[in-house]
Design an enzyme around this catalytic site. Structure first.
Site, PDB file in Angstrom:
ATOM      1  CE  LYS A  88      -4.066  -2.286   0.651  1.00 10.32           C
ATOM      2  NZ  LYS A  88      -3.738  -3.574   0.746  1.00 10.32           N
TER       3      LYS A  88
HETATM    4  C1  LIG Z   1      -4.452  -4.859   0.196  1.00  6.63           C
HETATM    5  C2  LIG Z   1      -3.448  -5.908   0.136  1.00  6.63           C
HETATM    6  C3  LIG Z   1      -3.636  -6.961  -0.889  1.00  6.63           C
HETATM    7  C4  LIG Z   1      -5.003  -6.797  -1.713  1.00  6.63           C
HETATM    8  O1  LIG Z   1      -4.805  -5.873  -2.656  1.00  6.63           O
HETATM    9  P1  LIG Z   1      -6.007  -5.289  -3.545  1.00  6.63           P
HETATM   10  O2  LIG Z   1      -5.737  -4.196  -4.440  1.00  6.63           O
HETATM   11  O3  LIG Z   1      -6.893  -4.766  -2.391  1.00  6.63           O
HETATM   12  O4  LIG Z   1      -6.691  -6.431  -4.528  1.00  6.63           O
HETATM   13  C5  LIG Z   1      -2.875  -7.982  -1.006  1.00  6.63           C
HETATM   14  N1  LIG Z   1      -1.842  -8.185  -0.221  1.00  6.63           N
HETATM   15  C6  LIG Z   1      -1.778  -7.364   1.091  1.00  6.63           C
HETATM   16  C7  LIG Z   1      -0.455  -7.567   1.743  1.00  6.63           C
HETATM   17  C8  LIG Z   1      -2.592  -6.182   0.991  1.00  6.63           C
HETATM   18  O5  LIG Z   1      -2.015  -5.292   1.967  1.00  6.63           O
END
Ligand SMILES: *Cc1c(COP(=O)(O)O)cnc(C)c1O
Length: 496
Positions: A115
């Site tokens: 993120k």
């Molecule tokens: C948010 C997240 C995901 C999923 O990503 P999306 O964009 O919501 O599909 C997968 N792995 C981790 C560690 C995340 O923080």
């Protein structure tokens, strides 16, 4: 470049600039913003980008979508967001596992999850948007998180001028480390609150507040307006497009592929934001053959890709990959829009909110099948992949990444396809240390910090500083409320 709603409620007359889309978050008809056309990137340009740094690559891609921002400003945002002090291990380095599979490590930022790739730069995009649109009110950012978004948004927006932020997370739906990361967040403009319920309850609560005109009016009295940091916001999604180009550039630079050669991409998926960013890269011209949509035991997307039926009326499981414990994948709406247009998209989304279910027609299904395959992986298999990846390659992965690797392995076993495969690694294994220790040895210490030490000793890798330093930080936020009280909680926080 202007932006329109996935549900067609905006016409050319009230379509908006990139800055306005980022500021507003959600379109006025409840749809998501999409660029009215997809900009192109030529193979020559990709080859040229292969000689650039990550910030330069990112600025090039962002500039194509956000042409209302001055070019030098975007370049400066990228240089500071992806600087080595923020991403000590590199922004999106590839780790080669074998002749076919490389892992793209997206978690070297300050919160140890992917993120950060978006949320280190998004606050700069929002501040720029406030200026470009002449906004004098304060942006109040409302976030529902399954764990990683919350901390990354708090870290990105802490003490940013003219911005306040409120984060909600499901009280039993995030890891202990994630909870601690959020509860200790510093900054004068940040608020964190747990809710009784799961992630979808939190996300629905936030969506309800966003679409409640009386909440917006109450906020306006505090000279604030609502904005979002979830991947429903274009400003969150667009920085993620860049790293797919970057991975391709790195494979070119290392001679593993030739210009124009196709690659496959596997993405551990929750809200469908990350994988959709990859698909956008393909629409722009990146040669990607297939996207593997990887789910955990909450395999609603696997079922959807197989049957064309999206049905959220099913049990919700809490797993060791909590950031993927999601039953409503919001960004699927953007894919439907690109594949079949706003009319059908609006129809499917209305059915989803009314019945919790929709079934796409044969044309829609075929259009999605052309690019996507779905795979899932239960808890036992996730642990097995963590163990076998360490045994075979002496490489440690977190449970989310393990789900992505499993999809890649299932696909390769099924098809024999030896096309180069990039697997997104979305979190540091230390963020989920006790589950990783348990997968590797069958046991794990009760204490989260002992688990960090144990993982370090087991694998000979270093504990990331942002996690090690949590131990001595003061807990600032420990409130738990019912989802029904989110509106009142939000308005009170905006007045502070
Ligand atoms: C948010 C997240 C995901 C999923 O990503 P999306 O964009 O919501 O599909 C997968 N792995 C981790 C560690 C995340 O923080």
């Amino acid at each position: 470049m202007y932006y329109i709603s996935t549900r067609g409620g905006t016409t050319a007359a009230d379509s908006v600039s990139g800055a306005a889309a980022i500021k507003q978050g959600l379109a006025s008809d409840g749809g998501l913003f999409m660029p009215a056309s997809i900009p192109a990137v030529t193979m020559d340009e990709i080859v040229e980008m292969s000689r650039m740094s990550y910030p330069e690559r990112a600025a090039r891609i962002l500039g194509k979508f956000l042409d209302d921002y001055p070019t030098e400003e975007l370049a400066a945002y990228c240089e500071s967001a992806y600087a080595p002090e923020r991403f000590p291990g590199g922004a999106a380095p590839l780790h080669r596992l074998n002749d076919t599979v490389s892992v793209m490590e997206l978690w070297h930022g300050p919160t140890c999850a992917f993120k950060d790739m978006a949320l280190q730069i998004m606050p700069k995009l929002l501040s720029g948007a406030l200026r470009l649109t002449g906004e004098t009110r304060r942006a109040f950012i409302l976030v529902a998180t399954s764990g990683d978004t919350g901390k990354a948004a708090l870290e990105g927006y802490a003490d940013v001028d003219q911005v306040g932020i409120m984060v909600y997370y499901p009280v039993d739906g995030v890891s202990r480390m994630q909870k601690l990361q959020m509860a200790t967040q510093e900054g004068g403009n940040v608020n964190v609150c747990a809710i009784r319920g799961n992630f979808d309850d939190a996300q629905n609560g936030v969506k309800r507040i966003f679409s409640d005109p009386t909440a917006a009016e109450a906020l306006a009295e505090n000279n604030c307006f609502f904005s979002s940091a979830n991947s429903i916001n274009w400003g969150r999604l667009v920085p993620q497009v860049a790293y797919y180009f970057s991975a391709y550039c790195d494979l070119l630079a290392s001679g593993e592929i030739k210009p124009g050669e196709e690659i496959n991409v596997a993405v551990p998926t929750g809200n469908f934001g990350n994988i959709f960013a990859g698909y956008l890269a393909k629409e722009m011209g990146l040669p990607v053959k297939r996207f593997l949509c990887a789910s955990n035991k909450n395999n609603i997307l696997t079922d959807f890709l197989e049957t064309g039926v999206y049905d959220r009326n099913r049990p919700f499981y809490t797993t060791m990959s909590p950031s993927m414990d999601i039953l409503i994948s919001s960004n699927l709406e953007r894919l439907l829009f690109l594949k079949v247009g706003s009319e059908k998209t609006a129809r499917y989304m209305n059915a989803l909110s009314k019945d919790g279910r929709y079934e796409v027609d044969a044309d829609t299904k075929a259009a999605i099948d052309a690019d996507f395959s779905g795979y899932f992986c239960d808890e036992e298999k996730t642990a097995g992949v963590i163990r076998s990846t360490f045994d075979t390659y002496h490489y440690v992965v977190d449970p989310h990444t393990a789900v992505g690797l499993s999809a890649a392995q299932q696909y390769i076993a099924e098809t024999g396809d030896t096309t180069k495969m990039v697997v997104d690694s979305t979190a540091s294994p230390y963020k989920f240390a006790s589950n990783v220790c348990r997968a590797l040895t069958g046991e794990a210490p009760e204490d989260e910090f002992e688990a960090l030490s144990m993982l370090s000793a087991l694998t000979g890798t270093e504990i990331p500083l942002p996690l090690a330093s949590l131990k001595t930080k003061e807990i600032r936020f420990d409130r738990v409320i019912d989802a029904a009280d989110m509106r009142a909680e939000t308005l009170a926080a905006s007045a502070r």
